[in-house]
Design a protein around this motif. Sequence first.
Motif, PDB file in Angstrom:
ATOM      1  N   ALA A 117       0.835  -1.214   0.000  1.00 46.99           N
ATOM      2  CA  ALA A 117       0.000   0.000   0.000  1.00 46.99           C
ATOM      3  C   ALA A 117       0.863   1.256   0.000  1.00 46.99           C
ATOM      4  CB  ALA A 117      -0.943  -0.011   1.197  1.00 46.99           C
ATOM      5  N   ASP A 118       1.955   1.252   0.773  1.00 44.66           N
ATOM      6  CA  ASP A 118       2.833   2.423   0.816  1.00 44.66           C
ATOM      7  C   ASP A 118       3.474   2.700  -0.542  1.00 44.66           C
ATOM      8  OD1 ASP A 118       2.248   2.804   3.474  1.00 44.66           O
ATOM      9  OD2 ASP A 118       4.138   1.948   4.220  1.00 44.66           O
ATOM     10  N   GLN A 119       3.806   1.638  -1.281  1.00 43.40           N
ATOM     11  CA  GLN A 119       4.394   1.807  -2.608  1.00 43.40           C
ATOM     12  C   GLN A 119       3.367   2.337  -3.610  1.00 43.40           C
ATOM     13  OE1 GLN A 119       5.861  -2.053  -3.647  1.00 43.40           O
ATOM     14  NE2 GLN A 119       7.613  -1.937  -2.260  1.00 43.40           N
ATOM     15  N   LEU A 120       2.131   1.871  -3.491  1.00 39.12           N
ATOM     16  CA  LEU A 120       1.118   2.191  -4.493  1.00 39.12           C
ATOM     17  C   LEU A 120       0.282   3.426  -4.178  1.00 39.12           C
ATOM     18  CD1 LEU A 120      -0.161  -1.404  -5.325  1.00 39.12           C
ATOM     19  CD2 LEU A 120       1.462  -0.003  -6.611  1.00 39.12           C
ATOM     20  N   LEU A 121       0.166   3.774  -2.900  1.00 38.40           N
ATOM     21  CA  LEU A 121      -0.733   4.858  -2.505  1.00 38.40           C
ATOM     22  C   LEU A 121      -0.483   6.177  -3.243  1.00 38.40           C
ATOM     23  CD1 LEU A 121      -3.120   5.602  -0.702  1.00 38.40           C
ATOM     24  CD2 LEU A 121      -1.467   6.235   1.063  1.00 38.40           C
ATOM     25  N   PRO A 122       0.756   6.650  -3.362  1.00 36.89           N
ATOM     26  CA  PRO A 122       0.947   7.914  -4.092  1.00 36.89           C
ATOM     27  C   PRO A 122       0.467   7.812  -5.545  1.00 36.89           C
ATOM     28  CG  PRO A 122       2.953   7.309  -2.915  1.00 36.89           C
ATOM     29  CD  PRO A 122       2.019   6.150  -2.807  1.00 36.89           C
ATOM     30  N   TRP A 123       0.738   6.682  -6.181  1.00 35.51           N
ATOM     31  CA  TRP A 123       0.326   6.484  -7.570  1.00 35.51           C
ATOM     32  C   TRP A 123      -1.190   6.373  -7.685  1.00 35.51           C
ATOM     33  CZ3 TRP A 123       3.931   7.933 -10.586  1.00 35.51           C
ATOM     34  CH2 TRP A 123       5.263   7.756 -10.209  1.00 35.51           C
ATOM     35  N   THR A 124      -1.806   5.783  -6.676  1.00 36.61           N
ATOM     36  CA  THR A 124      -3.267   5.663  -6.670  1.00 36.61           C
ATOM     37  C   THR A 124      -3.899   7.047  -6.710  1.00 36.61           C
ATOM     38  OG1 THR A 124      -3.182   3.602  -5.402  1.00 36.61           O
ATOM     39  CG2 THR A 124      -5.257   4.809  -5.369  1.00 36.61           C
ATOM     40  N   TRP A 125      -3.450   7.945  -5.844  1.00 38.42           N
ATOM     41  CA  TRP A 125      -4.078   9.255  -5.741  1.00 38.42           C
ATOM     42  C   TRP A 125      -3.707  10.176  -6.891  1.00 38.42           C
ATOM     43  CZ3 TRP A 125      -8.191   8.416  -3.527  1.00 38.42           C
ATOM     44  CH2 TRP A 125      -8.272   7.582  -2.419  1.00 38.42           C
ATOM     45  N   ILE A 126      -2.501  10.024  -7.436  1.00 37.09           N
ATOM     46  CA  ILE A 126      -2.146  10.789  -8.636  1.00 37.09           C
ATOM     47  C   ILE A 126      -3.050  10.356  -9.788  1.00 37.09           C
ATOM     48  CG2 ILE A 126      -0.360  11.104 -10.411  1.00 37.09           C
ATOM     49  CD1 ILE A 126       1.700  10.973  -8.080  1.00 37.09           C
ATOM     50  N   GLY A 127      -3.181   9.056  -9.970  1.00 33.96           N
ATOM     51  CA  GLY A 127      -4.056   8.538 -11.025  1.00 33.96           C
ATOM     52  C   GLY A 127      -5.504   8.940 -10.817  1.00 33.96           C
ATOM     53  N   PHE A 128      -5.964   8.880  -9.564  1.00 35.42           N
ATOM     54  CA  PHE A 128      -7.343   9.262  -9.258  1.00 35.42           C
ATOM     55  C   PHE A 128      -7.588  10.729  -9.604  1.00 35.42           C
ATOM     56  CE2 PHE A 128     -10.647  10.835  -6.348  1.00 35.42           C
ATOM     57  CZ  PHE A 128     -11.689   9.962  -6.657  1.00 35.42           C
ATOM     58  N   GLY A 129      -6.679  11.586  -9.194  1.00 36.20           N
ATOM     59  CA  GLY A 129      -6.826  13.011  -9.481  1.00 36.20           C
ATOM     60  C   GLY A 129      -6.860  13.296 -10.981  1.00 36.20           C
ATOM     61  N   LEU A 130      -5.958  12.680 -11.735  1.00 37.66           N
ATOM     62  CA  LEU A 130      -5.939  12.884 -13.184  1.00 37.66           C
ATOM     63  C   LEU A 130      -7.182  12.310 -13.854  1.00 37.66           C
ATOM     64  CD1 LEU A 130      -2.175  12.180 -13.943  1.00 37.66           C
ATOM     65  CD2 LEU A 130      -3.371  14.377 -14.106  1.00 37.66           C
ATOM     66  N   ALA A 131      -7.654  11.169 -13.376  1.00 45.60           N
ATOM     67  CA  ALA A 131      -8.865  10.568 -13.953  1.00 45.60           C
ATOM     68  C   ALA A 131     -10.088  11.436 -13.676  1.00 45.60           C
ATOM     69  CB  ALA A 131      -9.074   9.157 -13.406  1.00 45.60           C
ATOM     70  N   MET A 132     -10.183  11.981 -12.465  1.00 50.16           N
ATOM     71  CA  MET A 132     -11.330  12.835 -12.147  1.00 50.16           C
ATOM     72  C   MET A 132     -11.264  14.140 -12.938  1.00 50.16           C
ATOM     73  SD  MET A 132     -13.172  11.018 -10.202  1.00 50.16           S
ATOM     74  CE  MET A 132     -12.488   9.551 -10.971  1.00 50.16           C
ATOM     75  N   PHE A 133     -10.069  14.710 -13.072  1.00 49.42           N
ATOM     76  CA  PHE A 133      -9.916  15.943 -13.843  1.00 49.42           C
ATOM     77  C   PHE A 133     -10.286  15.717 -15.310  1.00 49.42           C
ATOM     78  CE2 PHE A 133      -7.225  18.569 -16.629  1.00 49.42           C
ATOM     79  CZ  PHE A 133      -7.753  19.816 -16.325  1.00 49.42           C
ATOM     80  N   SER A 134      -9.693  14.691 -15.918  1.00 51.67           N
ATOM     81  CA  SER A 134      -9.968  14.428 -17.335  1.00 51.67           C
ATOM     82  C   SER A 134     -11.424  13.999 -17.534  1.00 51.67           C
ATOM     83  CB  SER A 134      -9.005  13.380 -17.896  1.00 51.67           C
ATOM     84  OG  SER A 134      -9.075  12.173 -17.155  1.00 51.67           O
ATOM     85  N   GLY A 135     -11.980  13.267 -16.580  1.00 45.32           N
ATOM     86  CA  GLY A 135     -13.393  12.881 -16.666  1.00 45.32           C
ATOM     87  C   GLY A 135     -14.308  14.095 -16.604  1.00 45.32           C
ATOM     88  N   PHE A 136     -13.976  15.048 -15.745  1.00 44.44           N
ATOM     89  CA  PHE A 136     -14.769  16.270 -15.671  1.00 44.44           C
ATOM     90  C   PHE A 136     -14.697  17.042 -16.988  1.00 44.44           C
ATOM     91  CE2 PHE A 136     -15.108  20.863 -14.885  1.00 44.44           C
ATOM     92  CZ  PHE A 136     -16.429  20.907 -14.448  1.00 44.44           C
TER      93      PHE A 136
END
Length: 157
Positions: free
Chosen positions: A60-79
């Motif tokens: 989780a520690d390895q993936l968490l930063p990538w999870t939230w970066i991806g989430f933010g970009l997906a929500m931005f591009s989706g909007f």
Amino acid sequence: MWESLEHVSWVTTIGTTGWLYAAFSVTHYFTLFFFIGTIVLVDLRILGVADRNQTISQLADQLLPWTWIGFGLAMFSGFILFTTDAGDFAPDKVFKAKMLAILLAFIFTVIVHRNVAKWNTLPAIPAGAKVIALISLLLWLGVILAGVDIAALSGLG
């Protein structure tokens, strides 16, 4: 209200410029699958299926930063994609179901990530944690299916 969003100049430019719309679309799909993939890895680890060589916390520690970066970009591009046809998407029932699934999946993902450290210290992963991880997996699957079904069921997208 939503129709007026479609007529903002920068939204019109994105919606009428093929390569620009395609760039946001590709960004949306790539980051969506990227961040959901990181969530799935953690959920599968909690379920005891994936990456048993690392503790849940390490993964989780390895993936968490990538999870939230991806989430933010997906929500931005989706909007951005939403704005180009907001008047059509906003009242659509399948789109609303997708938004609800995203909200619920997000809540379960936060629950998982907030409890990973606690679950990692226990001798065995609790059954409740596995249920939460399974619900998270199923909700994210629902998000993907709802996104695909918008075009098939509503003719949008």
